[in-house]
Every structure is written in C-alpha cells, then in structure tokens.
Design an enzyme around this catalytic site. Sequence first.
Site, short mmCIF file in Angstrom:
data_model
loop_
_atom_site.label_atom_id
_atom_site.label_comp_id
_atom_site.label_asym_id
_atom_site.label_seq_id
_atom_site.Cartn_x
_atom_site.Cartn_y
_atom_site.Cartn_z
N LYS A 1 73.14 -34.45 -62.99
CA LYS A 1 72.41 -33.53 -62.06
C LYS A 1 72.79 -32.01 -62.32
O LYS A 1 72.06 -30.93 -62.25
CB LYS A 1 72.35 -33.78 -60.60
CG LYS A 1 71.82 -35.34 -60.25
CD LYS A 1 72.02 -35.76 -58.79
CE LYS A 1 71.40 -36.95 -58.59
NZ LYS A 1 71.63 -37.47 -57.12
N ASP B 1 66.90 -34.94 -52.90
CA ASP B 1 67.60 -36.10 -52.23
C ASP B 1 67.75 -35.76 -50.75
O ASP B 1 67.78 -36.52 -50.00
CB ASP B 1 69.08 -35.96 -52.89
CG ASP B 1 69.31 -36.74 -54.14
OD1 ASP B 1 68.57 -37.56 -54.49
OD2 ASP B 1 70.12 -36.05 -55.06
#
Length: 271
Positions: free
Chosen positions: A65, A101
Amino acid sequence: MKKFAVIGQPIKHSLSPRIHSEFAKDTGVDISYEAIEVDPKNFKQETIKLFKNGYEGLNVTLPLKELAFGLADEISEMGAETGAVNTLWKDKDKIFGDSTDGKGLLEDIVNNQISLKDKELVILGAGGASRSIIPSIISLGPKKVTLLNRTFDRASDLAKQFGNKGVEVEALRANETPEGKIEGIINTTSAGITGGNFIFNPKLFNEVSWTYDLSYSKEATPFNKLAKNLGVQICLDGLGMLVNQAAASFQIWTGIEPETNRVLNSIKSSL
Ligand code: ATR
C-alpha cells in the site's frame, strides 16, 4: 469486459475476487477480477505492466500500500493523509490512488448503528492499519481518540499528525488507560491475542459498549473473544469493513455503488 485485480503478497486467500464478482452480478457490470501475487521488489514494473495489459483498476493490499502511494501520479486527499493507497486506476496517462479502508470501516460502523459522535474511543496499534482509519474516525466527531501502542513513539507520532483536526488525539503507553468513559475500542494490531499475551490493560474494557477488530475469522477473533469474556456486548470484526472498502473501490472504477449487505452475509456464511 472491464479487467480488475487485487495485488499483494501473499494473495492466494484474498476474498476480494469473490466480493467483486458478487458486486458485478448484482449491478450487471461485466468485469473480471483476479488475485495476482506481486513481490514488493517488482512492484513498480509489475503494476505498470498490468495497466499496459488493459487492467483498469487495481486493489492493493499488504505489503504494497505504501509503494502504491509512491507510484500514483495523483493521490486523493484521504490517500495523502494516510500515506498509503488500496485503490489504483488509470485515466488517460495518469495513475490515480485512493484509500477506501477508512470509508469501509465507517460504513460498517454506521450499518451497525454505532455512533462515535462526542464519544471517547481507544485505538490499539499505531501501524499502517491504524493510520489508514484515523482520519475517517476523526471525521465522525468523537470527543477524544486515545492511541495505545507497544512502541509508544509510533502512537505519539500519529497523535501529533492527527491531533490538530478539531478532535483531541492522545497517545499513551500500552499498559496505561485513558481517563473518562471509553465507549468503544478498535483493534488494529496484528498481534495474535492468544495464550495471555495481551499487552494492553484489561481494565480498558470495563465500561466499553462495543469493540471492533479490523481482522476477521469464521469464529470470533481472539481479540473479540477476550472482549466478550470481559463483558463487552457488541463485538464486530473486519469483514464488514472489507466488503465496504471493496464497494468504495468498485464505485470509483465503475461509477456504480453496489449494495453490501447481501454480499456481506453471503461471504460470512461461506467462511
Ligand atoms: P499494519 O499495517 O497491519 O498496521 P504494521 O504497520 O506492521 O502493520 O503495524 C502492526 C501493529 O501491530 C503495530 O501497532 C504493532 O506494534 P509496534 O508498533 O509496537 O510494532 C502492533 N503489534 C504487532 N505485534 C504485536 C504484539 N505482539 N503485541 C502488541 N502489538 C503488536
């Protein structure tokens, strides 16, 4: 057909292909969605190759990420705040990155009728997962967020980074407890809480109404088992967040917002 994939390492057990296929079925959008293992060492070349080969969007999971954040030409405000992105897409010649997220967590919290407004919360852990949700948590207007972490300096750094956005964010040492009534505890640590190796103070749970564990499993997670044993009534796990962050990515790529409840229940029953 639009081509998508999730990349990470390891990636074999990812539920994302299943979740996105269900979204595609429900919305009638024609997509393919694969899980592709990418070694961090080859991240840049592999990702560029995938876009060249016609993939329109990629989900990015551990440990890629931060690398995805570094690769994208344009980053959303949320991605910039969290320093990591889980969603990439290409438009013309540019690669865009966003972090869904936190949105996924918020949607799941709201779907479970939990309100954070003016409440005091504890977040356990101060790594990438913690950082990815703190801006979203703050956006719901809690009274105070206390960060507890094994390595105090990491909690302290996050408290400094996010403490100037209108909500008090404090860092404490792992065995300390904040003053005031804690409404909920969010566990972002990757610690396997088994065999009594819980490094935080069990007194934290005294008056807590709910816990949210970012990880998930078929049975209650070890953290949620502990919380239940200590009297917490509502113990949620991260499967709802997973499905909702996927829905946010799906919407970015296709412009269509999929319904998440049916898919969440279907995935839950097949774990
Ligand atoms: P992630 O992206 O999953 O957050 P990370 O950035 O490596 O991964 O962070 C892992 C988090 O779990 C950290 O808060 C870590 O604490 P440290 O900052 O002290 O390393 C926490 N963690 C990992 N193992 C742990 C353990 N056995 N007990 C308590 N906390 C643990």
